[in-house]
Design an enzyme around this catalytic site. Structure first.
Site, PDB file in Angstrom:
ATOM      1  N   ASP A 132       0.870  -1.178   0.000  1.00  0.00           N
ATOM      2  CA  ASP A 132       0.000   0.000   0.000  1.00  0.00           C
ATOM      3  C   ASP A 132       0.904   1.225   0.000  1.00  0.00           C
ATOM      4  OD1 ASP A 132      -2.219   1.887   1.031  1.00  0.00           O
ATOM      5  OD2 ASP A 132      -3.228  -0.056   1.077  1.00  0.00           O
ATOM      6  N   HIS A 166      -3.785   6.146   3.675  1.00  0.00           N
ATOM      7  CA  HIS A 166      -4.440   4.932   3.205  1.00  0.00           C
ATOM      8  C   HIS A 166      -3.791   3.694   3.813  1.00  0.00           C
ATOM      9  CE1 HIS A 166      -5.873   1.902   0.267  1.00  0.00           C
ATOM     10  NE2 HIS A 166      -6.863   2.742   0.030  1.00  0.00           N
ATOM     11  N   ASN A 180      -5.205  -1.426  24.597  1.00  0.00           N
ATOM     12  CA  ASN A 180      -4.117  -0.611  25.156  1.00  0.00           C
ATOM     13  C   ASN A 180      -4.632   0.735  25.670  1.00  0.00           C
ATOM     14  OD1 ASN A 180      -4.728   0.495  22.660  1.00  0.00           O
ATOM     15  ND2 ASN A 180      -2.589   0.892  22.087  1.00  0.00           N
ATOM     16  N   SER A 341     -11.223  -1.027  -0.146  1.00  0.00           N
ATOM     17  CA  SER A 341      -9.923  -0.923   0.525  1.00  0.00           C
ATOM     18  C   SER A 341     -10.046  -1.153   2.013  1.00  0.00           C
ATOM     19  CB  SER A 341      -9.311   0.465   0.308  1.00  0.00           C
ATOM     20  OG  SER A 341      -8.597   0.532  -0.885  1.00  0.00           O
TER      21      SER A 341
END
Length: 524
Positions: A132, A166, A180, A341
């Site tokens: 990516d 992205h 966390n 995506s």
């Protein structure tokens, strides 16, 4: 003229293997001429010393048309559910993981992740390559799950990663650090003690520049990645670069590291709201993912087709931003994006959970089968796309339950392949599981198969309860199915079985016989 695979990233001790695949024979030709590209390609194709001469096609990030929104603020979790809920303050906004009706969504139209986390949350020995733009590797919600070597920038041919929104968003969906007390959770992000899957940043986009797609896949395989996550594709249907398909095949064969037999390549289907041959997702070596919204309906932008394997939440931000997928972005922030995506990394994350649950016990084909078989059907609310959104919307909880069934019982054959051999024959081949168990093979005209009854040995010609006709049993590793109709599709399923006649879950394949070529007219 330059060599396509000439990068220091591939000077890694596997050069002989790269030569075996012919990667040293690929060259890129750049030219300045008034002659049309088609004429140049045609002229080179006439040279007898060249096997392939093709134009190189443009690639693009899928879902890069994202909203420029203000970064998201924090909210409290809803801890009322009995499932394992991480303490990440924005988890309640990740409807795609745990849909309770947020933004008028349908409760349960999610990947059932809270239930899945009761079983498995990730394993640091599993590496997912994010092919990516660059990951913000020092993002406070990602840094703990980065691969120890970070990755490589194939655009600039440098080890220095340039973070992009992205790639950072995709990476966060796969494995942002969970539990966390910060930001969001990742699908395979662990339990907050450094036990999430590892993210390898293979940068192939940087601003308006791109490159190194095939080299990134080879690098990922050579460095132990088991899953290749890809949320990009070509700008038009029906085009591809052969060297790139070769690199996908390389990852599928040499990937997996020490945790999986072979590698699994996952691709976003594309955001053109159309069917057609949208490569690389259309390629048989890719596992393709369409997108759904928070009501399990096909997202308005998602591509579709019989080549899609599964669907996953991709969100829709065109009316309300928070109906998108929430994940990490650069500058150590978070945002909602939409796109196939965003759907694909959900599948990559679930695949990583499956591998984490069964380290070293499965093949990439097993993982693909589990993803397909465990999906929730959604065609009742997508009646206009029946058979074109894969097997359904992925379900992480069911996938892990099915994984337990795989590893607790007889393992499937490691591979199973069906290829047409003629207009009347289909060649079937497989490799045995790690116990070298024999195989039961059956065919079906409609793809409906039942399950063999444990304790019973089946002979050719017998029916499997629920569907399927046995055509072979024993230790053979290939079979030619003959006397078939031309231009027809046949479905097959292969099970391993042990000496007690206990059967594996089974693996399915299909193939279409060739059409009968027309004879030339008789010359008078």
């Amino acid at each position: 003229v330059s060599r396509i695979f000439d990068t220091p990233a591939l000077a890694n001790g596997y050069e002989a293997r790269h030569r075996d695949w012919g990667f040293h024979l690929w060259y890129r030709l750049r030219y300045q001429s008034e002659v049309a590209l088609t004429e140049v390609v045609s002229a080179y194709r006439q040279l007898p010393e060249l096997e392939i001469a093709d134009p190189e096609y443009k690639k693009r990030l899928i879902g890069s048309e994202i909203n420029n929104l203000e970064e998201i603020g924090f909210s409290n979790n809803d801890d009322s559910t009995r499932d394992w809920i991480p303490n990440d303050p924005q988890f309640s906004n990740q409807w795609h993981y745990h849909n309770t009706g947020q933004q008028n969504g349908t409760p349960g139209a999610d990947i059932s992740l809270a239930q899945a986390w009761e079983i498995e949350r990730g394993n640091e020995s599993v590496i997912v390559a994010i092919i990516d733009d660059g990951i913000q590797f020092n993002h406070p919600d990602i840094a703990g799950n980065m691969w120890d070597q970070t990755g490589y920038n194939f655009v600039n041919n440098s080890p220095n990663i340039s973070p992009g929104n992205h790639g950072t968003h995709v990476a966060g969906t796969v494995a942002a650090v969970s539990n966390n007390a910060l930001g969001v959770a990742g699908v395979a992000g662990g339990s907050g003690v450094g036990d999430g899957v590892r993210l390898m940043s293979c940068q192939v986009f940087s601003g308006s520049n791109s490159g190194g797609f095939a080299a990134a896949m080879i690098y990922a395989a050579d460095n132990g990645a088991s899953i290749s996550q890809n949320s990009w594709g070509y700008t038009s249907p029906n085009v591809f670069d052969q060297y790139l398909l070769d690199a996908i095949d390389y990852f599928n064969f040499h990937g997996g590291g020490n945790v999986l037999d072979y590698g699994l390549t996952i691709f976003a289907a594309g955001n053109d709201n159309s069917t057609g041959a949208w490569y690389p997702g259309f390629y048989s070596g890719a596992f393709s993912v369409a997108a759904t919204n928070n009501n399990d309906v096909k997202a308005w932008y998602s591509n579709f087709g019989t080549w899609v394997d599964v669907s996953a939440p991709g969100g829709e931000t065109n009316q309300t931003s928070s109906r998108g997928v929430l994940s990490t972005v650069t500058n150590s922030n978070y945002n909602y994006y939409q796109g196939t995506s965003m759907a694909a990394p959900h599948v990559s994350g679930i695949a990583a959970l499956i591998v984490s649950r069964a380290v070293g016990e499965l093949s990439a084909g097993d993982v693909a089968d589990i993803l397909i078989e465990s999906s929730d059907p959604h065609y009742n609310i997508n009646p206009g796309f029946i058979g074109q959104l894969g097997s359904g919307r992925v379900n992480a909880h069911t996938a892990l339950l099915l994984t337990d069934g795989y590893i607790d019982g007889v393992l499937n054959p490691r591979t199973f392949i069906a290829d047409p051999a003629s207009s009347s024959e289909i060649e079937l081949s497989w490799s045995p599981n790690i116990d070298y168990d024999p195989v039961l093979l059956a065919w079906s005209p409609d793809g409906v198969f039942g399950s063999p009854d444990d304790g019973e040995l089946y002979s050719p010609g017998q029916m499997i309860p629920g569907g399927g006709i046995v055509i072979l049993q024993g230790y053979e590793e290939s079979y030619t199915h003959q006397y078939l109709n031309h231009a027809s599709t046949y479905f097959y399923r292969a099970w391993s079985y042990n000496f007690s006649y206990e059967y594996s879950f089974g693996r399915t394949q299909q193939a279409m016989t060739f059409d009968i070529p027309l004879l030339p007219p008789i010359q008078q």
